[in-house]
Design a protein around this motif. Structure first.
Motif, mmCIF file in Angstrom:
data_model
loop_
_atom_site.group_PDB
_atom_site.id
_atom_site.type_symbol
_atom_site.label_atom_id
_atom_site.label_comp_id
_atom_site.label_asym_id
_atom_site.label_seq_id
_atom_site.Cartn_x
_atom_site.Cartn_y
_atom_site.Cartn_z
ATOM 1 N N ARG A 7 -4.770 0.289 -3.246
ATOM 2 C CA ARG A 7 -4.027 -0.937 -3.524
ATOM 3 C C ARG A 7 -4.700 -1.746 -4.634
ATOM 4 N NH1 ARG A 7 -1.874 -5.601 0.707
ATOM 5 N NH2 ARG A 7 -1.204 -7.077 -0.904
ATOM 6 N N ALA B 114 2.315 1.718 -3.387
ATOM 7 C CA ALA B 114 1.283 2.211 -4.300
ATOM 8 C C ALA B 114 1.084 3.713 -4.133
ATOM 9 C CB ALA B 114 -0.025 1.466 -4.055
ATOM 10 N N VAL C 273 0.842 -1.200 0.000
ATOM 11 C CA VAL C 273 0.000 0.000 0.000
ATOM 12 C C VAL C 273 0.876 1.248 0.000
ATOM 13 C CG1 VAL C 273 -1.715 1.320 1.292
ATOM 14 C CG2 VAL C 273 -1.914 -1.166 1.155
#
Length: 385
Positions: free
Chosen positions: A362, A354, A351
């Motif tokens: 995500r 990202a 996450v």
């Protein structure tokens, strides 16, 4: 509907119509099951003159709701409301019968109000509505088909204008439209079975239970969709148009090569001004890194380049060989690959990677990464910190 009146938003008004149609139908069934129609008093008379069945509004309302969601410039008047005319006629006949039987006859003609029975105008209105109601088996599938057809073009519009399309996809609405048509088919199967073998009143609740689920589903989908549409300037044109060809180019990040199988025009065949703007665009992406902004749009990049969105879209499609969404996400995937390979970021979760790469969630990161690279980010070996 109160929210639509308070805010003056067309999307809220059309969502209220979509919720009201099945709710009225379910309410009538509940009152009938409770015995209100058999009381033969003023309650029964009042129930007779309520337009419970407005199913002809359902198909057009879905289509107009989709149009209002996807374009801030969409207006119901002067002509877009015409698809609602059959449904308005369906309800108007009952309202007209109410005016004739409960107002005109007792006040003007001095005739007594029918108590527990139907007046003469209502009998005519119901007979007409019985045959008019068959139009729903044409209107609902036809307008749902239009929604699904326009949805495909809307998806291309999103990819050409937005780098993060997840919350603007309205995927739940698309699924709901399909289930709505399925519910119509099931209702006919139920009617056929009931005609052949005679089902109990309790068995009919299975169908109304399904309609109730659709109402709750529509509430959840509609609130999310209305919020997304209200906070993002969407200007989708539902009129069919040519589909731009998007193709790979050696100048784009290398990760996108496998995702786009076609080939673009050779550089010699491209307009010189497009090649100039392509170089400026690539320089902007390298120097300012706008792709790190999760909700970057085509209009924002065009503003930074001081050109129109139409010209920038043409540059990206023709000279860079991609749509805007793929073009921006290619940079993000390339950044994510760099971070995944860097020992300094080994302690970052996926996450975190990202978000650091410009993705908004995500789920979007996983989907785009796998599309471009061919593997999920979790499948890549990461260096130890």
């Amino acid at each position: 509907m109160l929210r639509a009146v308070r805010r003056g938003t067309l999307t809220d008004a059309l969502l209220a119509v979509l919720l009201a149609v099945p709710t009225l139908s379910i309410t009538q069934q509940m009152l009938a099951y409770a015995g209100w129609y058999e009381s033969h008093d003023g309650y029964t008379t009042a129930l007779f003159y309520v337009p419970w069945q407005l199913n002809l509004l359902l198909g057009p309302a879905y289509y107009l709701y989709f149009r209002s969601l996807t374009s801030q410039e969409f207006r119901l008047f002067p002509r877009a409301w015409l698809p609602l005319l059959p449904g308005l006629l369906q309800g108007g006949l009952i309202v007209g019968a109410l005016g004739h039987d409960l107002l005109w006859l007792p006040i003007v003609r001095g005739q007594p109000v029918p108590v527990g029975t139907k007046g003469p105008a209502l009998a005519v209105a119901e007979a007409f509505n019985h045959y008019l109601g068959y139009a729903q088996y044409v209107l609902l599938p036809a307008y749902c088909w239009r929604v699904l057809t326009d949805y495909r073009r809307y998806t291309r519009y999103l990819h050409d204008n937005f780098s993060d399309t997840e919350r603007l996809r309205f995927a739940g609405l698309r699924q709901l439209v399909l289930v709505q048509v399925l519910a119509l088919v099931l209702s006919q199967l139920f009617t056929l079975v009931n005609w052949k073998i005679g089902l109990s009143d309790a068995a009919s609740w299975n169908y109304f239970f399904l309609r109730g689920l659709l109402v709750y589903w529509l509430i959840a989908v509609g609130l999310q969709a209305n919020y997304a549409a209200a906070t993002t300037p969407l200007r989708f044109d539902a009129a069919p148009g040519p589909v731009p060809e998007v193709t790979p180019t050696p100048d784009a990040p290398a990760a996108t090569q496998e995702a786009l199988p076609e080939t673009r025009l050779p550089a010699a065949e491209q307009a010189p001004e497009l090649l100039v703007w392509r170089e400026k665009l690539l320089a902007l992406m390298a120097e300012e890194q706008p792709w790190l902004e999760p909700e970057l749009t085509l209009a924002e990049v065009a503003k930074r380049l001081r050109i129109t969105s139409g010209l920038l879209s043409k540059v990206i499609n023709s000279s860079c060989g991609q749509n805007f969404n793929d073009f921006v996400n290619a940079y993000r995937v390339q950044e994510a690959q760099r971070l995944l390979a860097d020992p300094r970021f080994a302690h970052y979760s996926l996450v975190g990677i990202a978000l650091e790469s410009g993705f908004n969630s995500r789920s979007t990161f996983n989907r785009v990464f796998k599309k471009v690279v061919g593997r999920a980010p979790s499948e890549l070996a990461r260096p130890k910190s």
